[in-house]
Motif scaffolding. Structure first.
Motif, PDB file in Angstrom:
ATOM      1  N   SER A 174       4.915  13.456 -11.344  1.00 35.06           N
ATOM      2  CA  SER A 174       4.559  12.388 -12.277  1.00 35.06           C
ATOM      3  C   SER A 174       4.938  11.008 -11.760  1.00 35.06           C
ATOM      4  CB  SER A 174       5.266  12.630 -13.625  1.00 35.06           C
ATOM      5  OG  SER A 174       6.679  12.658 -13.446  1.00 35.06           O
ATOM      6  N   THR A 175       5.411  10.918 -10.512  1.00 39.12           N
ATOM      7  CA  THR A 175       5.833   9.624  -9.975  1.00 39.12           C
ATOM      8  C   THR A 175       4.651   8.704  -9.663  1.00 39.12           C
ATOM      9  OG1 THR A 175       5.845  10.507  -7.722  1.00 39.12           O
ATOM     10  CG2 THR A 175       7.903  10.649  -8.972  1.00 39.12           C
ATOM     11  N   GLU A 176       3.462   9.299  -9.411  1.00 40.48           N
ATOM     12  CA  GLU A 176       2.265   8.530  -9.074  1.00 40.48           C
ATOM     13  C   GLU A 176       2.511   7.607  -7.881  1.00 40.48           C
ATOM     14  OE1 GLU A 176       0.137   6.685 -12.226  1.00 40.48           O
ATOM     15  OE2 GLU A 176       0.512   8.304 -13.652  1.00 40.48           O
ATOM     16  N   PHE A 177       3.261   8.131  -6.900  1.00 40.52           N
ATOM     17  CA  PHE A 177       3.580   7.300  -5.740  1.00 40.52           C
ATOM     18  C   PHE A 177       2.340   7.085  -4.871  1.00 40.52           C
ATOM     19  CE2 PHE A 177       5.381   6.485  -1.503  1.00 40.52           C
ATOM     20  CZ  PHE A 177       6.220   5.429  -1.809  1.00 40.52           C
ATOM     21  N   GLY A 178       1.461   8.073  -4.816  1.00 36.70           N
ATOM     22  CA  GLY A 178       0.230   7.898  -4.048  1.00 36.70           C
ATOM     23  C   GLY A 178      -0.610   6.752  -4.591  1.00 36.70           C
ATOM     24  N   ARG A 179      -0.694   6.654  -5.917  1.00 38.30           N
ATOM     25  CA  ARG A 179      -1.425   5.539  -6.528  1.00 38.30           C
ATOM     26  C   ARG A 179      -0.752   4.206  -6.187  1.00 38.30           C
ATOM     27  NH1 ARG A 179      -4.840   4.516 -10.870  1.00 38.30           N
ATOM     28  NH2 ARG A 179      -4.548   2.446 -11.787  1.00 38.30           N
ATOM     29  N   ALA A 180       0.584   4.192  -6.213  1.00 40.45           N
ATOM     30  CA  ALA A 180       1.304   2.962  -5.888  1.00 40.45           C
ATOM     31  C   ALA A 180       1.031   2.529  -4.447  1.00 40.45           C
ATOM     32  CB  ALA A 180       2.802   3.153  -6.109  1.00 40.45           C
ATOM     33  N   LEU A 181       0.966   3.480  -3.521  1.00 42.39           N
ATOM     34  CA  LEU A 181       0.630   3.142  -2.134  1.00 42.39           C
ATOM     35  C   LEU A 181      -0.776   2.566  -2.035  1.00 42.39           C
ATOM     36  CD1 LEU A 181       2.094   6.098  -0.017  1.00 42.39           C
ATOM     37  CD2 LEU A 181       2.884   3.736  -0.058  1.00 42.39           C
ATOM     38  N   GLY A 182      -1.710   3.145  -2.791  1.00 43.04           N
ATOM     39  CA  GLY A 182      -3.078   2.630  -2.786  1.00 43.04           C
ATOM     40  C   GLY A 182      -3.157   1.210  -3.330  1.00 43.04           C
ATOM     41  N   VAL A 183      -2.444   0.941  -4.421  1.00 44.44           N
ATOM     42  CA  VAL A 183      -2.410  -0.409  -4.987  1.00 44.44           C
ATOM     43  C   VAL A 183      -1.798  -1.388  -3.990  1.00 44.44           C
ATOM     44  CG1 VAL A 183      -1.392  -1.843  -6.791  1.00 44.44           C
ATOM     45  CG2 VAL A 183      -2.369   0.378  -7.375  1.00 44.44           C
TER      46      VAL A 183
ATOM     47  N   TRP B 223      -0.831  -1.052 -12.062  1.00 38.27           N
ATOM     48  CA  TRP B 223      -0.790  -1.923 -10.895  1.00 38.27           C
ATOM     49  C   TRP B 223       0.602  -1.916 -10.263  1.00 38.27           C
ATOM     50  CZ3 TRP B 223      -5.275  -2.778  -9.081  1.00 38.27           C
ATOM     51  CH2 TRP B 223      -6.370  -2.933  -9.930  1.00 38.27           C
ATOM     52  N   ARG B 224       1.311  -0.812 -10.396  1.00 37.76           N
ATOM     53  CA  ARG B 224       2.634  -0.686  -9.785  1.00 37.76           C
ATOM     54  C   ARG B 224       2.495  -0.532  -8.272  1.00 37.76           C
ATOM     55  NH1 ARG B 224       6.615   3.662 -12.286  1.00 37.76           N
ATOM     56  NH2 ARG B 224       6.770   1.996 -13.847  1.00 37.76           N
TER      57      ARG B 224
ATOM     58  N   MET C 166      14.579   8.035  -0.340  1.00 40.31           N
ATOM     59  CA  MET C 166      14.447   7.977   1.113  1.00 40.31           C
ATOM     60  C   MET C 166      13.093   8.487   1.579  1.00 40.31           C
ATOM     61  SD  MET C 166      17.135   6.528   2.343  1.00 40.31           S
ATOM     62  CE  MET C 166      17.030   5.496   0.870  1.00 40.31           C
ATOM     63  N   ALA C 167      12.539   9.491   0.885  1.00 36.48           N
ATOM     64  CA  ALA C 167      11.197   9.971   1.229  1.00 36.48           C
ATOM     65  C   ALA C 167      10.171   8.881   0.968  1.00 36.48           C
ATOM     66  CB  ALA C 167      10.877  11.227   0.425  1.00 36.48           C
ATOM     67  N   ALA C 168      10.277   8.205  -0.178  1.00 37.68           N
ATOM     68  CA  ALA C 168       9.344   7.124  -0.490  1.00 37.68           C
ATOM     69  C   ALA C 168       9.484   5.983   0.510  1.00 37.68           C
ATOM     70  CB  ALA C 168       9.602   6.622  -1.912  1.00 37.68           C
ATOM     71  N   THR C 169      10.714   5.656   0.871  1.00 41.83           N
ATOM     72  CA  THR C 169      10.944   4.579   1.843  1.00 41.83           C
ATOM     73  C   THR C 169      10.347   4.926   3.198  1.00 41.83           C
ATOM     74  OG1 THR C 169      13.010   3.999   0.714  1.00 41.83           O
ATOM     75  CG2 THR C 169      12.722   3.200   2.968  1.00 41.83           C
ATOM     76  N   THR C 170      10.545   6.165   3.634  1.00 42.71           N
ATOM     77  CA  THR C 170      10.014   6.597   4.928  1.00 42.71           C
ATOM     78  C   THR C 170       8.498   6.552   4.937  1.00 42.71           C
ATOM     79  OG1 THR C 170      11.938   8.036   5.250  1.00 42.71           O
ATOM     80  CG2 THR C 170       9.991   8.474   6.609  1.00 42.71           C
ATOM     81  N   LEU C 171       7.869   7.031   3.871  1.00 39.83           N
ATOM     82  CA  LEU C 171       6.410   7.008   3.785  1.00 39.83           C
ATOM     83  C   LEU C 171       5.873   5.578   3.761  1.00 39.83           C
ATOM     84  CD1 LEU C 171       5.804   9.873   1.198  1.00 39.83           C
ATOM     85  CD2 LEU C 171       5.223   9.905   3.618  1.00 39.83           C
ATOM     86  N   ALA C 172       6.596   4.679   3.115  1.00 38.21           N
ATOM     87  CA  ALA C 172       6.144   3.293   3.036  1.00 38.21           C
ATOM     88  C   ALA C 172       6.255   2.578   4.374  1.00 38.21           C
ATOM     89  CB  ALA C 172       6.951   2.542   1.971  1.00 38.21           C
TER      90      ALA C 172
END
Length: 277
Positions: A66-75, A224-225, A246-252
């Motif tokens: 439910s983090t929707e991190f993929g959407r955040a990367l797209g935005v 729009w996050r 750390m996973a989100a940071t590495t992917l970013a």
């Protein structure tokens, strides 16, 4: 200086460079290792220990939960691409005007505009926020990108200094062939300035990709996050969720590394070539 002393001097230089590289890369390696640990491994193992076994649980959670991190990367990618295109285009036009177009008050206007670099960005947040609210652009894509889309003092200064180094003879020759000001800019100046433009693109991408304060202020909810705000939201009051963070940071970081590898030759050229004069 003997050969032995030269060898010792060379070894000393490489040792210092190696220590500097380790200090620089250490946080990134620690982030990558933590990204592939489970929360249990992170709690039980040393932070410097490699994952045993390696786990992709955090990546699956980021993109499947439910983090929707993929959407955040797209935005973030959409926002960054829009800002880069518009900021580079407007900066090129403004820098050429300040470098090559004669008009009254050119130098005064340039230095007044450049002096805005001394204004801390944090001071502008509240006025910009009030402007976006009055325009009805809060929590919209345009609210995210408009404040950064019309050039920047640093970009204009960087390009102006490079444009001033282009030989006047090339521009005069283009004008003798009937080229307009826009033709000279597009056909002569921009092709000769590709190294510095590539460097400017990379600087702009990095600054906007990592932008946190303005997206946090102007947006709310998940629509729009951006990636930086989404990463910060992974932490709760009672749980740091460090493996997820750390996973989100590495992917970013990965897109920035890829972009640097693409533009590294142009960046080196812009550093080594100080000008045409």
């Amino acid at each position: 200086m003997t050969s032995a002393s030269r060898m010792l001097r060379t070894l000393g230089i490489y040792a210092v460079l190696l220590v500097g590289a380790l200090v620089t890369l250490g946080p990134f390696l620690l982030s990558a290792m933590t990204a592939f640990k489970t929360p249990q491994q992170f709690a039980q193992q040393s932070a410097l220990a490699a994952p045993d076994p390696w786990s992709v649980q955090n990546v699956v959670t980021l993109f499947g939960g439910s983090t929707e991190f993929g959407r955040a990367l797209g935005v973030t990618a959409l926002m960054t691409a829009f800002i880069v295109v518009f900021q580079v285009v407007f900066s090129i036009m403004a820098a050429y005007a300040f470098a090559r177009v004669d008009f009254p008050g050119r130098r005064v206007l340039f230095w007044v505009y450049l002096s805005t670099l001394m204004v801390p960005a944090i001071v502008l947040v509240i006025p910009l926020y009030l402007m976006m609210v009055q325009l009805g652009l809060r929590n919209t894509f345009w609210g995210l990108v408009l404040p950064f889309s019309f050039g920047s003092p640093y970009a204009i200064f960087l390009l102006r200094e490079y444009f001033r180094g282009i030989p006047e003879d090339l521009i005069d020759a283009a004008r003798l062939d009937g080229a307009s000001t826009l033709d000279v800019l597009v056909e002569v100046v921009v092709p000769l300035s590709r190294p510095i433009i590539a460097t400017l693109i990379l600087i702009t991408v990095v600054s906007q990709w990592n932008n946190f304060l303005w997206p946090l202020v102007i947006t709310s909810g998940n629509t729009w996050r951006v990636a930086t705000v989404a990463t910060a939201s992974l932490q709760t009051q009672y749980n740091g969720n460090w493996t997820l963070v750390m996973a989100a940071t590495t992917l970013a970081i990965v897109p920035l590394i890829v972009l640097f590898l693409i533009f590294q030759k142009q960046i080196v050229r812009s550093i080594t070539i100080s000008g045409f004069r």
